[in-house]
Design a protein around this motif. Structure first.
Motif, short mmCIF file in Angstrom:
data_model
loop_
_atom_site.label_atom_id
_atom_site.label_comp_id
_atom_site.label_asym_id
_atom_site.label_seq_id
_atom_site.Cartn_x
_atom_site.Cartn_y
_atom_site.Cartn_z
N ASP A 63 0.83 -1.22 0.00
CA ASP A 63 0.00 0.00 0.00
C ASP A 63 0.86 1.27 0.00
OD1 ASP A 63 0.97 0.22 2.60
OD2 ASP A 63 -0.99 0.08 3.57
N LYS A 64 2.17 1.11 -0.10
CA LYS A 64 3.14 2.20 -0.19
C LYS A 64 3.27 2.99 1.11
CE LYS A 64 2.06 2.60 -5.10
NZ LYS A 64 0.81 1.85 -5.10
N ARG A 65 2.80 2.41 2.18
CA ARG A 65 2.87 3.07 3.48
C ARG A 65 4.31 3.41 3.85
NH1 ARG A 65 -0.98 3.34 7.05
NH2 ARG A 65 -2.16 1.78 5.88
N GLY A 66 4.55 4.66 4.21
CA GLY A 66 5.83 5.11 4.72
C GLY A 66 6.87 5.50 3.70
N ILE A 67 6.63 5.25 2.40
CA ILE A 67 7.67 5.56 1.42
C ILE A 67 7.79 7.07 1.21
CG2 ILE A 67 7.40 3.34 0.24
CD1 ILE A 67 6.01 4.92 -2.07
N ARG A 68 8.94 7.47 0.71
CA ARG A 68 9.15 8.89 0.41
C ARG A 68 8.35 9.32 -0.82
NH1 ARG A 68 13.22 10.90 3.56
NH2 ARG A 68 14.62 9.36 4.48
N ILE A 120 11.78 4.12 3.33
CA ILE A 120 10.81 4.46 4.37
C ILE A 120 11.25 5.76 5.03
CG2 ILE A 120 9.74 3.73 6.54
CD1 ILE A 120 8.92 2.06 4.08
N ASP A 121 10.35 6.73 5.07
CA ASP A 121 10.61 8.01 5.72
C ASP A 121 10.36 7.84 7.21
OD1 ASP A 121 10.57 10.59 6.75
OD2 ASP A 121 9.50 11.42 5.05
N PRO A 122 11.39 7.92 8.05
CA PRO A 122 11.19 7.66 9.47
C PRO A 122 10.22 8.62 10.15
CG PRO A 122 13.39 8.56 9.06
CD PRO A 122 12.77 8.28 7.73
N ILE A 126 0.36 6.76 4.63
CA ILE A 126 0.33 6.73 3.18
C ILE A 126 0.71 8.13 2.70
CG2 ILE A 126 -1.09 6.36 1.11
CD1 ILE A 126 -0.73 3.83 2.73
N PRO A 127 1.70 8.29 1.81
CA PRO A 127 2.16 9.62 1.44
C PRO A 127 1.23 10.31 0.41
CG PRO A 127 3.47 7.97 0.34
CD PRO A 127 2.54 7.23 1.24
#
Length: 195
Positions: free
Chosen positions: A84-89, A180-182, A188-189
């Motif tokens: 689901d692309k959770r946390g990606i930049r 992953i963007d801490p 979700i971005p």
């Protein structure tokens, strides 16, 4: 672990691809097209995505199906591994210099596939690979990966360098975009809440 395996069997190609987005850039790539293998190896090494790709294609006809279907399978594997692309930049860009050549790649892992291609070649083949297939590879990859992708060679003369700088630029941009963007690892971005 963000990984996926995709198998794609048609009357034209038989492909199995495995990716690990959190890898170290290890690869095992066999398509039967030497220069194409070299480009995919660069993609793996510089994105730090582990890629295992085996393609048996109808090379007795030409390289089109092998190149296209490898892109479709690899893009699908990347999309599956992203989930689901959770946390990606999500967004990234890279300038990729290679001697006299400079290519800019910008991308958005948006779920809305698009390719803008501003790269040209002065010869029809590199090794045994048809240079017209590079644009087709990037288009097919963007389609199944769900990526908005802009590739522009700002300048360059050597056709090998032009192709390689495009693949290395994609690799460097992908590496950043899938990280992953801490600060937002659980989000979700997108303001929509879904990508």
């Amino acid at each position: 672990m963000r990984s996926a395996i995709v198998k794609r069997d048609t009357s034209e190609t038989r492909i199995e691809v495995e990716v690990n987005l959190d890898g170290t850039g290890q690869y095992s790539i066999h398509t039967g097209v030497g220069f194409f293998d070299h480009m995919l190896e660069q993609l793996s090494r510089h994105s730090l995505i582990d890629i295992r790709l085996k393609c048996d294609g109808d090379l007795h006809i030409d390289q089109h199906h092998t190149v296209e279907d490898s892109a479709l399978a690899l893009g699908e594997a990347v999309a599956r591994a992203l989930g689901d692309k959770r946390g990606i930049r999500r967004y990234a860009d890279a300038l990729s210099p290679m001697d006299e050549t400079l290519t800019r790649v910008a991308l958005d892992i948006s779920g809305r596939p698009w390719l803008v291609w501003k790269t040209a070649f002065s010869q029809t083949r590199l090794g045994e690979m048809d240079t017209e297939l590079f644009q087709h590879w990037f288009h097919s990859f963007a389609q199944t990966a769900g990526v908005t992708l802009h590739v522009e060679t700002l300048y360059g003369d050597n056709n090998h360098h032009i192709a390689e700088s495009a693949f290395k630029g994609l690799a460097r941009a992908l590496r950043e975009a899938i990280e992953i963007d801490p600060r937002k690892a659980d989000a979700i971005p997108s303001t929509k809440g879904v990508l």
